[in-house]
Design an enzyme around this catalytic site. Structure first.
Site, mmCIF file in Angstrom:
data_model
loop_
_atom_site.group_PDB
_atom_site.id
_atom_site.type_symbol
_atom_site.label_atom_id
_atom_site.label_comp_id
_atom_site.label_asym_id
_atom_site.label_seq_id
_atom_site.Cartn_x
_atom_site.Cartn_y
_atom_site.Cartn_z
ATOM 1 N N LYS A 99 6.297 -10.064 1.304
ATOM 2 C CA LYS A 99 6.891 -8.761 2.342
ATOM 3 C C LYS A 99 5.994 -9.025 3.870
ATOM 4 O O LYS A 99 5.302 -10.179 3.814
ATOM 5 C CB LYS A 99 6.311 -7.468 2.120
ATOM 6 C CG LYS A 99 7.008 -6.775 1.087
ATOM 7 C CD LYS A 99 6.683 -5.548 0.592
ATOM 8 C CE LYS A 99 7.319 -4.724 -0.522
ATOM 9 N NZ LYS A 99 6.508 -3.304 -0.836
ATOM 10 N N PHE A 145 8.442 8.614 2.216
ATOM 11 C CA PHE A 145 8.025 7.333 2.894
ATOM 12 C C PHE A 145 9.216 6.377 3.448
ATOM 13 O O PHE A 145 9.187 5.098 3.760
ATOM 14 C CB PHE A 145 7.028 6.668 2.089
ATOM 15 C CG PHE A 145 7.394 6.299 0.666
ATOM 16 C CD1 PHE A 145 8.007 5.127 0.462
ATOM 17 C CD2 PHE A 145 7.079 7.000 -0.189
ATOM 18 C CE1 PHE A 145 8.744 4.861 -0.744
ATOM 19 C CE2 PHE A 145 7.381 6.727 -1.688
ATOM 20 C CZ PHE A 145 8.323 5.781 -1.871
ATOM 21 N N ARG A 196 6.602 -8.399 -12.532
ATOM 22 C CA ARG A 196 5.786 -7.234 -12.183
ATOM 23 C C ARG A 196 4.383 -7.234 -12.798
ATOM 24 O O ARG A 196 3.474 -6.707 -11.990
ATOM 25 C CB ARG A 196 6.440 -5.969 -13.031
ATOM 26 C CG ARG A 196 8.071 -5.829 -12.631
ATOM 27 C CD ARG A 196 8.238 -5.099 -11.080
ATOM 28 N NE ARG A 196 7.380 -3.905 -10.983
ATOM 29 C CZ ARG A 196 7.533 -2.989 -10.005
ATOM 30 N NH1 ARG A 196 8.356 -3.387 -9.161
ATOM 31 N NH2 ARG A 196 6.906 -2.024 -9.860
ATOM 32 N N THR A 225 1.809 -0.647 -7.618
ATOM 33 C CA THR A 225 2.091 -0.484 -6.055
ATOM 34 C C THR A 225 1.031 -0.454 -5.322
ATOM 35 O O THR A 225 1.066 -0.837 -4.186
ATOM 36 C CB THR A 225 2.962 0.645 -6.239
ATOM 37 O OG1 THR A 225 4.228 0.609 -7.302
ATOM 38 C CG2 THR A 225 3.766 1.006 -4.802
ATOM 39 N N ARG A 271 -1.282 -8.041 -5.700
ATOM 40 C CA ARG A 271 -1.471 -7.085 -4.831
ATOM 41 C C ARG A 271 -2.886 -6.608 -4.624
ATOM 42 O O ARG A 271 -3.387 -6.319 -3.586
ATOM 43 C CB ARG A 271 -0.732 -5.747 -5.335
ATOM 44 C CG ARG A 271 0.833 -5.807 -4.757
ATOM 45 C CD ARG A 271 1.592 -4.836 -5.527
ATOM 46 N NE ARG A 271 2.891 -4.889 -5.008
ATOM 47 C CZ ARG A 271 4.040 -3.939 -5.574
ATOM 48 N NH1 ARG A 271 3.826 -3.445 -6.745
ATOM 49 N NH2 ARG A 271 5.227 -3.846 -4.771
ATOM 50 N N HIS A 275 7.623 -7.545 -3.337
ATOM 51 C CA HIS A 275 8.553 -6.592 -4.102
ATOM 52 C C HIS A 275 8.833 -7.424 -5.155
ATOM 53 O O HIS A 275 9.138 -8.711 -5.262
ATOM 54 C CB HIS A 275 9.771 -6.256 -3.134
ATOM 55 C CG HIS A 275 10.824 -5.813 -3.945
ATOM 56 N ND1 HIS A 275 10.902 -4.461 -3.987
ATOM 57 C CD2 HIS A 275 11.982 -6.544 -4.470
ATOM 58 C CE1 HIS A 275 12.023 -4.238 -4.903
ATOM 59 N NE2 HIS A 275 12.383 -5.281 -5.159
ATOM 60 N N GLU A 325 19.725 -6.665 -6.753
ATOM 61 C CA GLU A 325 18.965 -7.230 -5.627
ATOM 62 C C GLU A 325 19.170 -9.023 -5.360
ATOM 63 O O GLU A 325 19.360 -9.131 -4.246
ATOM 64 C CB GLU A 325 17.533 -7.193 -5.860
ATOM 65 C CG GLU A 325 17.229 -5.529 -5.998
ATOM 66 C CD GLU A 325 15.912 -5.178 -6.210
ATOM 67 O OE1 GLU A 325 15.678 -3.998 -6.479
ATOM 68 O OE2 GLU A 325 15.140 -6.110 -6.636
HETATM 69 P P1 IDP Z 1 7.080 -1.095 -6.525
HETATM 70 O O1 IDP Z 1 7.177 -1.944 -4.981
HETATM 71 O O2 IDP Z 1 5.612 -1.352 -7.003
HETATM 72 O O3 IDP Z 1 8.390 -0.959 -7.139
HETATM 73 P P2 IDP Z 1 8.244 1.575 -5.530
HETATM 74 O O4 IDP Z 1 7.738 2.944 -6.249
HETATM 75 O O5 IDP Z 1 9.521 0.878 -6.092
HETATM 76 O O6 IDP Z 1 7.075 0.574 -5.872
HETATM 77 O O7 IDP Z 1 8.173 1.895 -3.973
HETATM 78 C C1 IDP Z 1 8.802 0.790 -3.257
HETATM 79 C C2 IDP Z 1 8.111 0.411 -2.073
HETATM 80 O O8 IDP Z 1 7.645 1.603 -1.199
HETATM 81 C C3 IDP Z 1 6.467 0.108 -2.537
HETATM 82 O O9 IDP Z 1 6.314 -1.219 -2.793
HETATM 83 C C4 IDP Z 1 5.653 0.331 -1.042
HETATM 84 O O10 IDP Z 1 5.605 -0.613 -0.511
HETATM 85 C C5 IDP Z 1 6.172 1.549 -0.695
HETATM 86 N N1 IDP Z 1 5.577 2.888 -1.228
HETATM 87 C C6 IDP Z 1 5.871 3.326 -2.697
HETATM 88 N N2 IDP Z 1 4.953 4.541 -2.391
HETATM 89 C C7 IDP Z 1 4.551 4.787 -1.382
HETATM 90 C C8 IDP Z 1 3.815 5.831 -0.867
HETATM 91 O O11 IDP Z 1 3.348 6.842 -1.365
HETATM 92 N N3 IDP Z 1 3.733 5.999 0.452
HETATM 93 C C9 IDP Z 1 3.972 4.831 1.347
HETATM 94 N N4 IDP Z 1 4.619 3.699 0.875
HETATM 95 C C10 IDP Z 1 5.087 3.817 -0.581
HETATM 96 MG MG MG Z 2 10.432 -0.805 -7.105
#
Ligand code: IDP
Ligand code: MG
Length: 136
Positions: A12, A60, A88, A94, A105, A118, A129
């Protein structure tokens, strides 16, 4: 039995901006996730919105799409044994504050939104994707 998969990884904007691309790629390579394709691109906010459509109902979503389109990213196809879950696990939780030691991370993430990488979360999403970025 061996289970070779492909998954999509994105480095990212926060990590590209801090010159972490090679360090993150080395983490994948060391764990035998081969980088089959890699390109540095910048996407539009509309493209980010399409990519993250699954999150469109989340509070978000708008910020997330602005962020992913805010600067260059590196998109990659990773291939290897159980690539989806392996990636993962390497990524970590996350929220970098909750990520396990030595995950990408934990090492590099700044915040829940600027969390450096991601990774696809299922076989079906990996396929979608990869097609999104590599099979126009
Ligand atoms: P992941 O990237 O671990 O799969 P997801 O739940 O799919 O997590 O969320 C996608 C992206 O959205 C996350 O990587 C993060 O950048 C952002 N994100 C997830 N939850 C939040 C939040 O509560 N606040 C702000 N950004 C969030
Ligand atoms: Mg995700």
């Amino acid at each position: 039995m061996s289970n070779i998969e492909q998954t999509l990884s994105i480095i990212k904007p926060d990590a590209v901006e801090r010159n972490l691309v090679e360090e993150i790629k080395n983490i994948f390579i060391k764990k035998e996730l081969n980088i089959k394709e890699s390109k540095k691109i910048q996407i539009t906010k509309d493209e980010a919105a399409e990519f993250y459509k699954v999150h469109q109902s989340k509070p978000f979503y708008n910020d997330l799409c602005s962020y992913l389109s805010s600067g260059p990213i590196v998109v990659m196809i990773l291939e290897g044994e159980d690539a989806i879950i392996t990636n993962r696990k390497l990524m970590g939780a996350t929220n970098p504050k909750e990520a396990e030691d030595n995950t990408i991370r934990k090492l590099y993430g700044i915040s829940i939104d600027k969390n450096s990488v991601h990774g696809s979360d299922s076989i079906i999403n990996a396929k979608k994707e990869i097609e999104f970025f590599f099979k126009n």
